[in-house]
Design a protein around this motif. Structure first.
Motif, short mmCIF file in Angstrom:
data_model
loop_
_atom_site.label_atom_id
_atom_site.label_comp_id
_atom_site.label_asym_id
_atom_site.label_seq_id
_atom_site.Cartn_x
_atom_site.Cartn_y
_atom_site.Cartn_z
N VAL A 15 0.84 -1.20 0.00
CA VAL A 15 0.00 0.00 0.00
C VAL A 15 0.87 1.25 0.00
N LEU A 16 1.91 1.23 0.81
CA LEU A 16 2.85 2.36 0.83
C LEU A 16 3.50 2.57 -0.54
N LYS A 17 3.89 1.46 -1.16
CA LYS A 17 4.51 1.54 -2.47
C LYS A 17 3.53 2.12 -3.50
N GLU A 20 3.25 5.79 -3.09
CA GLU A 20 4.43 6.43 -3.68
C GLU A 20 4.31 6.51 -5.19
N GLU A 21 3.85 5.46 -5.82
CA GLU A 21 3.71 5.42 -7.28
C GLU A 21 2.63 6.38 -7.77
N MET A 22 1.61 6.59 -6.96
CA MET A 22 0.55 7.53 -7.32
C MET A 22 1.01 8.98 -7.28
N GLY A 23 2.11 9.24 -6.60
CA GLY A 23 2.65 10.60 -6.53
C GLY A 23 1.83 11.54 -5.66
N ILE A 24 1.10 10.98 -4.70
CA ILE A 24 0.27 11.81 -3.82
C ILE A 24 1.17 12.61 -2.88
N CYS A 25 0.84 13.88 -2.71
CA CYS A 25 1.61 14.76 -1.82
C CYS A 25 0.79 15.15 -0.60
N GLU A 26 1.47 15.34 0.51
CA GLU A 26 0.82 15.86 1.71
C GLU A 26 0.43 17.31 1.43
N TYR A 27 -0.74 17.69 1.90
CA TYR A 27 -1.29 19.01 1.63
C TYR A 27 -0.86 19.98 2.73
N LYS A 36 6.77 9.46 1.68
CA LYS A 36 7.95 9.85 2.46
C LYS A 36 7.54 10.43 3.80
N HIS A 37 6.48 11.23 3.78
CA HIS A 37 5.97 11.83 5.01
C HIS A 37 5.51 10.76 5.99
N LEU A 38 4.84 9.72 5.48
CA LEU A 38 4.34 8.66 6.35
C LEU A 38 5.48 7.83 6.93
N THR A 39 6.45 7.48 6.11
CA THR A 39 7.53 6.59 6.58
C THR A 39 8.49 7.31 7.52
N LYS A 40 8.78 8.57 7.25
CA LYS A 40 9.73 9.28 8.13
C LYS A 40 9.09 9.61 9.48
N SER A 41 7.76 9.58 9.52
CA SER A 41 7.06 9.89 10.76
C SER A 41 6.83 8.67 11.64
N ILE A 79 -6.93 4.31 5.04
CA ILE A 79 -5.92 3.78 4.10
C ILE A 79 -4.52 4.09 4.61
N ALA A 80 -4.31 5.34 5.03
CA ALA A 80 -3.01 5.74 5.54
C ALA A 80 -2.66 4.96 6.81
N ALA A 81 -3.67 4.73 7.66
CA ALA A 81 -3.44 3.99 8.90
C ALA A 81 -3.01 2.55 8.60
N TYR A 82 -3.65 1.94 7.59
CA TYR A 82 -3.30 0.58 7.22
C TYR A 82 -1.87 0.52 6.68
N ALA A 83 -1.49 1.55 5.92
CA ALA A 83 -0.16 1.57 5.30
C ALA A 83 0.96 1.59 6.32
N ILE A 84 0.70 2.16 7.49
CA ILE A 84 1.76 2.25 8.51
C ILE A 84 1.43 1.43 9.76
N ASN A 85 0.41 0.58 9.64
CA ASN A 85 0.01 -0.29 10.75
C ASN A 85 -0.34 0.51 12.01
N ALA A 86 -1.02 1.60 11.84
CA ALA A 86 -1.40 2.43 12.98
C ALA A 86 -2.48 1.74 13.81
N GLU A 87 -2.34 1.81 15.11
CA GLU A 87 -3.30 1.17 16.00
C GLU A 87 -4.49 2.07 16.33
N GLN A 88 -4.30 3.38 16.21
CA GLN A 88 -5.35 4.32 16.59
C GLN A 88 -5.51 5.40 15.54
N LYS A 89 -6.74 5.71 15.16
CA LYS A 89 -7.03 6.78 14.20
C LYS A 89 -7.82 7.87 14.91
N ILE A 90 -7.39 9.12 14.71
CA ILE A 90 -8.06 10.26 15.36
C ILE A 90 -8.36 11.33 14.32
N LEU A 91 -9.55 11.87 14.38
CA LEU A 91 -9.94 13.00 13.54
C LEU A 91 -10.04 14.22 14.45
#
Length: 394
Positions: A15-17, A20-27, A36-41, A79-91
């Motif tokens: 999913v992370l890959k 990356e291939e989609m070229g999505i950028c953090e807003y 890159k933002h997800l992995t470095k964090s 989707i982002a949570a799944y990509a980094i195996n996050a245990e908790q999602k907060i809005l």
């Protein structure tokens, strides 16, 4: 949730890959490749991920994304949570948005997401991966196969819309009377009309045109005050910097501005940008830095000429009663909240400038248009009660 069902058949690395291939950028402020933002964090096991506006955002126009299509944002966060195996999602929603939080509560439970209506304290959430609301929405769109390079904007307070990134500012509004553009957190001159929305880096969705009737200094002071109200105050440079910047703008609007304020603003703004932890400290000073840099003539008019070109700053505005037009009717006296108008029937009325708040109530009440507002020099006026038609300039 068909997209999520499909994603769960993939590994988080896949999913992370794909992200990356989609070229999505953090807003927003922290712009760059999302992967890159997800992995470095990633802090390791027990990762939390949060979706929110920039802390510096005091306009909230991008909350319309949640109002119109909350599932898109929640799906992107998942989707982002799944990509980094996050245990908790907060809005995270801004303080005061409890009604919106209540509307989203049921849907958020379906996506196993917690909702908080508070400032996203970076100090208290060092192990939390932070995602902008727009990034979450874009991530959802991309995995649905409907992604594009559009940018969300609200023009002069209008409804939020998505426009192609190549759209020029001048294509979005009538710019004939515009002297300045508020683009995101920064003020620019008329040259910005030819910029594209991508070049303008509008991190909060705000596009606004200011005319000759708008005071740049007043607008800057107002927005700094909004930032002060929203800031958590835990970063010394942010807290003290906003106090100093706001104070200097207020002094300028009240006719007590000093030439050294220009350099001080740049110095304080630069320090805030490099010494604070979140977008509030890093971006809130930009309004003052760009205002003083692009509109030094307006600041000079306030500080040296003691006048407000837009006629907005009350400290530079005078209200008086024209002795040639006054008929001594008393209408202005009746509506004055401070009772600072002296006169009697058939006598020219006079305003006590010391007590006058310049509210304009007397101007609206006068049927003879005898009450005048000016930012220039006052004419010769009566200093004692004088019968109508008897006043002569000496």
């Amino acid at each position: 949730m068909q997209v999520l069902d499909k994603i769960t058949t993939m590994s988080s690395q896949d999913v992370l890959k794909q992200i990356e291939e989609m070229g999505i950028c953090e807003y927003g402020v922290y712009h760059g490749p999302l992967a890159k933002h997800l992995t470095k964090s990633l802090p390791g096991q027990g990762t939390w991920i949060a979706a929110a506006l920039n802390n510096a955002d005091t306009d909230y126009v991008l909350l319309d994304l949640l109002r119109e299509n909350p599932e898109k944002v929640l799906k992107g966060l998942a989707i982002a949570a799944y990509a980094i195996n996050a245990e908790q999602k907060i809005l995270y929603l801004p303080e005061g948005q409890e009604a919106l939080a209540d509307q989203l509560k049921g849907l958020a439970m379906q996506y196993q997401t917690q909702i908080k209506t508070e400032f996203l304290d970076v100090r208290a959430n060092k192990g939390t991966v932070r995602l902008h609301l727009v990034t979450a929405a874009s991530l959802s769109d991309a995995f649905e196969g409907i992604g594009d390079d559009g940018i969300y904007v609200s023009v002069n307070g209008s409804q939020l819309k998505k426009v192609p990134s190549s759209t020029k500012i001048e294509e979005l509004m009538d710019i004939r009377d515009v002297k300045a553009f508020l683009l995101g957190y920064r003020l620019h001159g008329r040259e910005a009309a030819a910029w594209t929305v991508k070049e303008a880096r509008i991190a909060n969705g705000v596009i606004r045109g200011l005319t000759e009737k708008d005071c740049i200094v007043c607008e800057t002071e107002k927005r700094l005050l909004q930032s002060r109200k929203q800031s958590c105050g835990k970063c010394v440079f942010c807290r003290e910097g906003l106090i100093q910047l706001s104070y200097m703008q207020k002094e300028i609007t009240e006719g007590r501005g000093k030439a050294e304020y220009l350099n001080l603003t740049e110095e304080i703004g630069a320090a805030m940008g490099s010494s604070t932890l979140c977008s509030m400290g890093q971006m809130s000073a930009e309004i003052a830095r760009t205002a003083m840099g692009s509109f030094s003539d307006e600041y000079e008019a306030h500080m040296k000429k003691k006048t407000c070109p837009a006629g907005v700053c009350k400290s530079f505005v005078h209200i008086y009663i024209d002795p040639k037009l006054c008929i001594g009717c008393g209408e202005c006296m009746d509506v004055c909240p401070k009772e600072c108008i002296t006169g009697k029937e058939k006598y020219i009325h006079m305003i006590d400038a010391f007590d006058c708040t310049k509210c304009g109530a007397c101007m609206e009440a006068c049927g003879q248009d005898a009450v005048v507002q000016t930012s220039g020099k006052l004419p010769k006026l009566p200093d004692r009660l004088t019968k109508v038609g008897r006043f002569k300039k000496k």
